[in-house]
Motif scaffolding. Sequence first.
Motif, PDB file in Angstrom:
ATOM      1  N   UNK A 222       0.818  -1.231   0.000  1.00 57.22           N
ATOM      2  CA  UNK A 222       0.000   0.000   0.000  1.00 57.22           C
ATOM      3  C   UNK A 222       0.845   1.271   0.000  1.00 57.22           C
ATOM      4  N   UNK A 223       0.311   2.315  -0.637  1.00 59.27           N
ATOM      5  CA  UNK A 223       0.930   3.647  -0.592  1.00 59.27           C
ATOM      6  C   UNK A 223       0.407   4.357   0.658  1.00 59.27           C
ATOM      7  N   UNK A 224       1.284   5.179   1.255  1.00 55.83           N
ATOM      8  CA  UNK A 224       0.918   5.876   2.496  1.00 55.83           C
ATOM      9  C   UNK A 224       0.727   7.372   2.220  1.00 55.83           C
ATOM     10  N   UNK A 225      -0.485   7.864   2.491  1.00 54.19           N
ATOM     11  CA  UNK A 225      -0.791   9.292   2.282  1.00 54.19           C
ATOM     12  C   UNK A 225      -1.120   9.940   3.630  1.00 54.19           C
ATOM     13  N   UNK A 226      -0.483  11.053   3.909  1.00 53.43           N
ATOM     14  CA  UNK A 226      -0.531  11.643   5.254  1.00 53.43           C
ATOM     15  C   UNK A 226      -0.908  13.120   5.192  1.00 53.43           C
ATOM     16  N   UNK A 227      -1.752  13.555   6.153  1.00 51.81           N
ATOM     17  CA  UNK A 227      -2.092  14.985   6.275  1.00 51.81           C
ATOM     18  C   UNK A 227      -0.955  15.679   7.027  1.00 51.81           C
ATOM     19  N   UNK A 228      -0.567  16.904   6.612  1.00 52.55           N
ATOM     20  CA  UNK A 228       0.586  17.554   7.262  1.00 52.55           C
ATOM     21  C   UNK A 228       0.355  17.971   8.713  1.00 52.55           C
TER      22      UNK A 228
ATOM     23  N   UNK B 221       4.410   8.331   1.387  1.00 55.14           N
ATOM     24  CA  UNK B 221       4.651   8.424  -0.053  1.00 55.14           C
ATOM     25  C   UNK B 221       4.143   9.757  -0.563  1.00 55.14           C
ATOM     26  N   UNK B 222       3.180  10.337   0.177  1.00 53.81           N
ATOM     27  CA  UNK B 222       2.634  11.636  -0.225  1.00 53.81           C
ATOM     28  C   UNK B 222       2.098  12.351   1.007  1.00 53.81           C
ATOM     29  N   UNK B 223       2.369  13.654   1.104  1.00 51.51           N
ATOM     30  CA  UNK B 223       1.832  14.479   2.196  1.00 51.51           C
ATOM     31  C   UNK B 223       0.961  15.555   1.573  1.00 51.51           C
ATOM     32  N   UNK B 224      -0.287  15.695   2.025  1.00 57.15           N
ATOM     33  CA  UNK B 224      -1.136  16.738   1.460  1.00 57.15           C
ATOM     34  C   UNK B 224      -2.419  16.922   2.242  1.00 57.15           C
ATOM     35  N   UNK B 225      -3.124  17.988   1.876  1.00 54.04           N
ATOM     36  CA  UNK B 225      -4.417  18.309   2.491  1.00 54.04           C
ATOM     37  C   UNK B 225      -5.435  17.240   2.094  1.00 54.04           C
ATOM     38  N   UNK B 226      -6.623  17.318   2.637  1.00 56.69           N
ATOM     39  CA  UNK B 226      -7.621  16.292   2.325  1.00 56.69           C
ATOM     40  C   UNK B 226      -7.927  16.270   0.813  1.00 56.69           C
ATOM     41  N   UNK B 227      -8.078  17.437   0.225  1.00 59.22           N
ATOM     42  CA  UNK B 227      -8.382  17.490  -1.218  1.00 59.22           C
ATOM     43  C   UNK B 227      -7.208  16.922  -2.024  1.00 59.22           C
TER      44      UNK B 227
END
Length: 303
Positions: free
Chosen positions: A193-199, A210-216
Motif C-alpha cells: 500500500x501507498x501511504x498518504x498523510x495529512x501535514x 509516499x505523499x503528504x497533502x491536504x484532504x483534497x
Amino acid sequence: MSQVQFSTEIQRLKKEKNALILAHTYQNDEVQEIADFVGDSLELSRLAAETPHPVLVFCGVHFMAESAALLSPEKTVLLPVADAGCPMAEMADAETVKEWRTKYPKAAVVAYVNTSAAVKAVSDICCTSSNALKVVRSLPHEEVIFLPDQNLGSYIAAQVPEKKFHLWPGFCRTHHQVTVEEVERVKKAHPEAKLLIHPECPPEVSALADYVGSTKQIVEQVGKMEGSTFIIGTEMGIIHGLKKRYPEKRFYLLTPRLICPNMKKTTLQDVVNALRTLQPVITVPEPVRSQARLSLERMLAIK
Ligand code: 13P
Ligand code: SF4
C-alpha cells in the motif's frame, strides 16, 4: 426518521429556505450524503463566498462557519451544532499573537484557517493546508510567524529554507497523536500500500509517507498514483468519499484513532433542526469582521 425520510425532509426544507448545505470531508457519512457539496476547508470557503444562496448550512466546525460568515455577512450562516469547535483553533489567541508581532516585528503573520476571527484579524494572511506553501512563498517577508499548527508549519518551513519561521506550539489532537509505531504496524500488514498523510501529523510520521497533502490533495493524489491499495493518514471521514470516487481501490485508515470528535457531532437531525429554525447563526461583530475578512480575502486572491 430513517435516512430516506431525513433526506426527503432536508430536500424540502432546503428548497423552502433557498439553502445550500456544505460539508467537510470529515463529517459523518450520512451528512456527506445529503450535502450539496463536500470538500476541504479551502474549497468550502471559496464556495461560501461565491454561491448566491442566502442561507448556508455549514456541516463542519466553528472556524469554518465563521470564515463563511466573514466572507458573506449578508448570508445566514448556520452551524448545526453550536459547540462543534476545533481544539487547535483554541490554542491561539489574539493577545499572544500581538505579543509575537512585537517580538518579531519583521515577520508576516500567517494564520491557518483553523483559528478564530479574532486571531485572523491580527494576522496578515490566512492559509489552509491546501495552499500554505503558495501563501508563504507569495510573501515578500523573509520572516514568518506561522500559527497555530506546528506540524503544518514545520512541513512548510522545510520547503522554504530561505525564510525564517517562528512556529506556534499548537497541534491537532486527532492528527498529532499518530505514531511511527502505528505506521510501521499498518505498513507491515499492507506492504504493497501507498501511504498518504495529512501535514497536521507529526514530522516523523510525514517523513515516512509516499505523499503528504491536504484532504483534497490526498483525494486527488489517489487518482494519480500507481497501485490499488492506500493507507490514509487523516480523519476517518475521508474514507467515505474515497470509496465512492475510487470503488475499485482499497483504503485502510492508518489508525482507528483518527477521529475528530467535533466533526462527528453533527447528525441529520441537527441539519433538519438548523433548517427549520434557522439557528444557530454564526456572526462576527465589527471591527473584528472587516479585519479578519482581509486576511481571508488575501488568501483567496492567491490562485
Ligand atoms: P483541510 O484543510 O485539509 O480541509 O483540513 C482541515 C482540518 O481541520 C484538518 O484537520
Ligand atoms: Fe481541528 Fe483537528 Fe478536528 Fe481538524 S481534525 S477540525 S484540526 S481538531
